[in-house]
Design a protein around this motif. Structure first.
Motif, short mmCIF file in Angstrom:
data_model
loop_
_atom_site.label_atom_id
_atom_site.label_comp_id
_atom_site.label_asym_id
_atom_site.label_seq_id
_atom_site.Cartn_x
_atom_site.Cartn_y
_atom_site.Cartn_z
N LEU A 353 9.06 45.77 -13.66
CA LEU A 353 7.75 46.25 -13.25
C LEU A 353 6.91 45.07 -12.80
O LEU A 353 6.73 44.11 -13.56
N MET A 354 6.42 45.11 -11.58
CA MET A 354 5.59 44.01 -11.09
C MET A 354 4.36 44.55 -10.38
O MET A 354 4.38 45.61 -9.76
N ARG A 355 3.29 43.78 -10.53
CA ARG A 355 2.04 44.05 -9.81
C ARG A 355 1.66 42.77 -9.08
O ARG A 355 1.04 41.88 -9.65
N PRO A 356 2.04 42.67 -7.80
CA PRO A 356 1.83 41.43 -7.06
C PRO A 356 0.52 41.44 -6.25
O PRO A 356 0.11 42.47 -5.72
N LEU A 357 -0.08 40.28 -6.18
CA LEU A 357 -1.21 40.04 -5.29
C LEU A 357 -0.96 38.73 -4.55
O LEU A 357 -0.44 37.78 -5.14
N VAL A 358 -1.34 38.68 -3.31
CA VAL A 358 -1.29 37.44 -2.54
C VAL A 358 -2.68 37.20 -1.97
O VAL A 358 -3.21 38.06 -1.24
N ASN A 359 -3.26 36.09 -2.36
CA ASN A 359 -4.66 35.80 -1.98
C ASN A 359 -5.56 37.00 -2.29
O ASN A 359 -6.47 37.34 -1.53
N GLY A 360 -5.25 37.64 -3.42
CA GLY A 360 -6.06 38.77 -3.86
C GLY A 360 -5.76 40.10 -3.20
O GLY A 360 -6.42 41.09 -3.50
N GLU A 361 -4.77 40.15 -2.31
CA GLU A 361 -4.46 41.38 -1.57
C GLU A 361 -3.12 41.97 -2.03
O GLU A 361 -2.22 41.25 -2.46
N VAL A 362 -3.00 43.30 -1.91
CA VAL A 362 -1.76 43.98 -2.27
C VAL A 362 -0.79 43.94 -1.09
O VAL A 362 -1.18 43.60 0.04
N PRO A 363 0.50 44.26 -1.32
CA PRO A 363 1.47 44.26 -0.21
C PRO A 363 1.00 45.13 0.96
O PRO A 363 0.24 46.08 0.80
N GLY A 364 1.51 44.77 2.13
CA GLY A 364 1.13 45.47 3.36
C GLY A 364 -0.02 44.81 4.09
O GLY A 364 -0.26 45.12 5.26
N HIS A 365 -0.70 43.87 3.42
CA HIS A 365 -1.85 43.24 4.05
C HIS A 365 -1.39 42.29 5.17
O HIS A 365 -0.35 41.64 5.07
N VAL A 366 -2.19 42.22 6.22
CA VAL A 366 -1.92 41.30 7.33
C VAL A 366 -2.94 40.18 7.30
O VAL A 366 -4.14 40.40 7.46
N PHE A 367 -2.47 38.95 7.06
CA PHE A 367 -3.32 37.76 7.08
C PHE A 367 -3.32 37.18 8.49
O PHE A 367 -2.24 37.06 9.11
N THR A 368 -4.46 36.84 9.00
CA THR A 368 -4.54 36.36 10.39
C THR A 368 -5.18 34.98 10.46
O THR A 368 -5.96 34.58 9.58
N ALA A 369 -4.82 34.25 11.51
CA ALA A 369 -5.42 32.95 11.80
C ALA A 369 -5.34 32.71 13.29
O ALA A 369 -4.54 33.33 14.01
N GLU A 370 -6.19 31.81 13.76
CA GLU A 370 -6.17 31.46 15.18
C GLU A 370 -4.97 30.57 15.49
O GLU A 370 -4.43 29.89 14.61
N ARG A 371 -4.57 30.59 16.75
CA ARG A 371 -3.48 29.72 17.19
C ARG A 371 -3.79 28.27 16.85
O ARG A 371 -4.90 27.79 17.06
N GLY A 372 -2.81 27.57 16.31
CA GLY A 372 -2.99 26.18 15.93
C GLY A 372 -3.43 26.00 14.49
O GLY A 372 -3.35 24.89 13.95
N GLU A 373 -3.90 27.07 13.87
CA GLU A 373 -4.29 27.00 12.46
C GLU A 373 -3.08 27.35 11.57
O GLU A 373 -2.08 27.87 12.04
#
Length: 508
Positions: A353-373
């Motif tokens: 049983l796991m409850r994961p968070l990545v940077n405070g978000e649950v699975p399915g989240h899309v993290f975005t950044a500008e080109r070059g970042e």
């Protein structure tokens, strides 16, 4: 007179033997309770005699080697030694026990089940996308397995359980306040594989379908147009998987499927695309092959949620053995659960049983950044296990990049090493147990990274599916040339689609 005396004596012996046999039978009462609240709870029971034969009560829902009860059951058994296992889904510790029944004895056992974790209190609600049990038994099965969502498959190619029964007024039925069952799910199960149709408003007649004809797309296209329907690819290795992905009409794919069973594996690919047993050997090979295919799908830029199904009623699994937990937070409802499943806010498991968070978000989240970042993703994880897990794994773009020993994970307070992304991609977290009989694991859904507004599209992964489609087309052999052409046109269109994906590839 002499012969009458012999007959009466024989009858008396038979009667005495019957009474003796009845007197030999013993009685055992089980009561199952929550170890904290002491309240009676429904549960599943596996009970075997000394020869390994399972005990089957005459009136309770039984399948393969187990039955479920409302928390209290009286069993009549012959003298002998017995062993049992009592479960209530993965959130409760399995209770192992045994007893000896003496002739004519009465036994009573109160079995406390200890809860490991209450996932629903943290907003995670479980479901099983492949259930083929009797509709009348589903409410008790859900309660005994602590399952919240149960779509029940009642029609498929050569069977319709409603053929001689009136359809229910509403296919969606509430079991207790927060448990839902739906009784009109269907399956198209033919040579190309199996598609599961959920949240259906009606039964669709697919009985005309033969091995190859018509194409699975013949049914998929009109069903996709029905409002609210959820379409699941039952296993990744089905031959038509690249066709279904290309169609853009599927919502999830069975990463944990019925080849993963409670005490064994179905260690083959049935009539699907066979694995390379040198790359994926042994008991775990089939499960690893399913993962490999799913990771290739993700590497082509497609974002499709992993799901889970047990096929209880077809194979030996209990309901909910393979299950998908969907994060709904405080907004749990039937519709929210399916919408969040489609968005990939999921964990699939048949054990840990796991409850994961990545940077405070649950699975399915899309993290975005500008080109070059660049982006650094920091995972935190709550984990509870019954089988031994030595490592937690971080999988990035299909490769394991971190193996974190459990003792190190504990020292880090549930934090996993950060993962830096300088280009688009995805990652997920996986916990695989040491179970040698079956592939028992938990996996989060993917977390996505999109840098510069584009997804990661792998040339090698895309070519993998182009080659798969070419191989598939050679297997379609119909005597009728018109039928052959009608079926092949869907594969030709799918191959054209995958070639356009190849042209858009940006890695490999």
């Amino acid at each position: 007179m002499f012969w009458k005396s012999i007959v009466f004596a024989a009858l008396a012996l038979v009667s005495l033997g019957h009474r003796t046999a009845v007197a030999q039978i013993g009685v055992i009462d089980f009561q199952i309770v929550d170890s904290e609240s002491k309240q009676q709870i429904p549960a599943r029971i596996h009970l075997w005699d000394s020869t390994g034969k399972f005990v089957r009560p005459p009136t309770l829902p039984f399948w393969h080697d187990h039955f479920v009860c409302n928390g209290k059951v009286r069993l009549r058994v012959p003298p002998g030694d017995y062993r049992f296992e009592i479960e209530r889904g993965p959130e409760y510790r399995i209770h192992y026990g045994n007893f000896r029944m003496l002739p004519g004895a009465r036994e009573s056992k109160v079995i406390p089940l200890r809860r490991i974790l209450d996932m629903s209190k943290n907003g995670w609600y479980s479901g099983d996308l492949h259930i083929r049990r009797e509709v009348k038994d589903i409410p008790l099965l859900m309660q005994a397995e602590d399952l919240y969502v149960a779509p029940v498959i009642t029609w498929w190619n050569q069977s319709n359980k409603w053929a001689n029964h009136e359809l229910p007024e509403s296919p969606l039925q509430r079991v207790e306040e927060k448990r839902f069952m739906h009784v009109l799910s269907g399956a198209d199960e033919r040579d190309g594989g199996v598609l599961l149709y959920h949240k259906m408003p009606a039964v669709v007649d697919i009985t005309e379908g033969t091995k190859h004809y018509p194409s699975s797309m013949h049914y998929l296209i009109p069903i996709r147009k029905m409002p609210g329907v959820h379409i699941d690819i039952e296993k990744p290795f089905w031959w038509d998987t690249p066709l279904w992905i290309a169609s853009g009409m599927v919502d999830s794919i069975g990463l944990l499927n019925n080849h993963l069973q409670r005490n064994k594996m179905v260690s083959n690919e049935a009539w699907g695309k066979q694995r390379d047993v040198k790359r994926f050997p042994g008991v775990h090979g089939n499960g690893q092959w399913s993962q490999e295919i799913y990771y290739q799908i993700l590497n082509t830029g497609h974002r499709i949620a992993p799901s889970a199904g047990s096929a209880s009623g077809t194979l030996g699994n209990p309901v909910g053995y393979n299950r998908v937990y969907v994060f709904c937070g405080q907004e749990f409802s039937w519709d929210t659960w399916w919408e969040n499943l489609k968005q990939g806010k999921v964990v699939v498991t048949n054990g840990p049983l796991m409850r994961p968070l990545v940077n405070g978000e649950v699975p399915g989240h899309v993290f975005t950044a500008e080109r070059g970042e660049s982006l650094t993703l920091q995972a935190t994880l709550s984990l509870a296990v019954q089988d031994k897990v030595e490592y937690l794994e971080i999988v990035r773009d299909g490769l394991v990049i971190e193996n974190i020993p459990l003792d190190e994970y504990a020292k880090m307070g549930g934090r996993l090493p950060g993962v830096e992304f300088k280009q688009s991609g995805w990652m997920l977290i996986r916990a695989v147990t040491n179970n040698s009989k079956t592939y028992r694991l938990a996996s989060s859904g993917p977390f996505y990274v999109e840098i510069g507004g584009s997804r990661r599209i792998s040339k090698a992964a895309t070519q993998f599916f182009i080659d798969w489609l070419k191989e598939r087309q050679l297997l379609v052999q119909l005597d009728d040339p018109q039928q052959q052409q009608d079926v092949l046109r869907y594969y030709i269109a799918a191959e054209k689609y995958w070639k356009s994906v190849l042209e858009a590839s940006n890695v490999d």
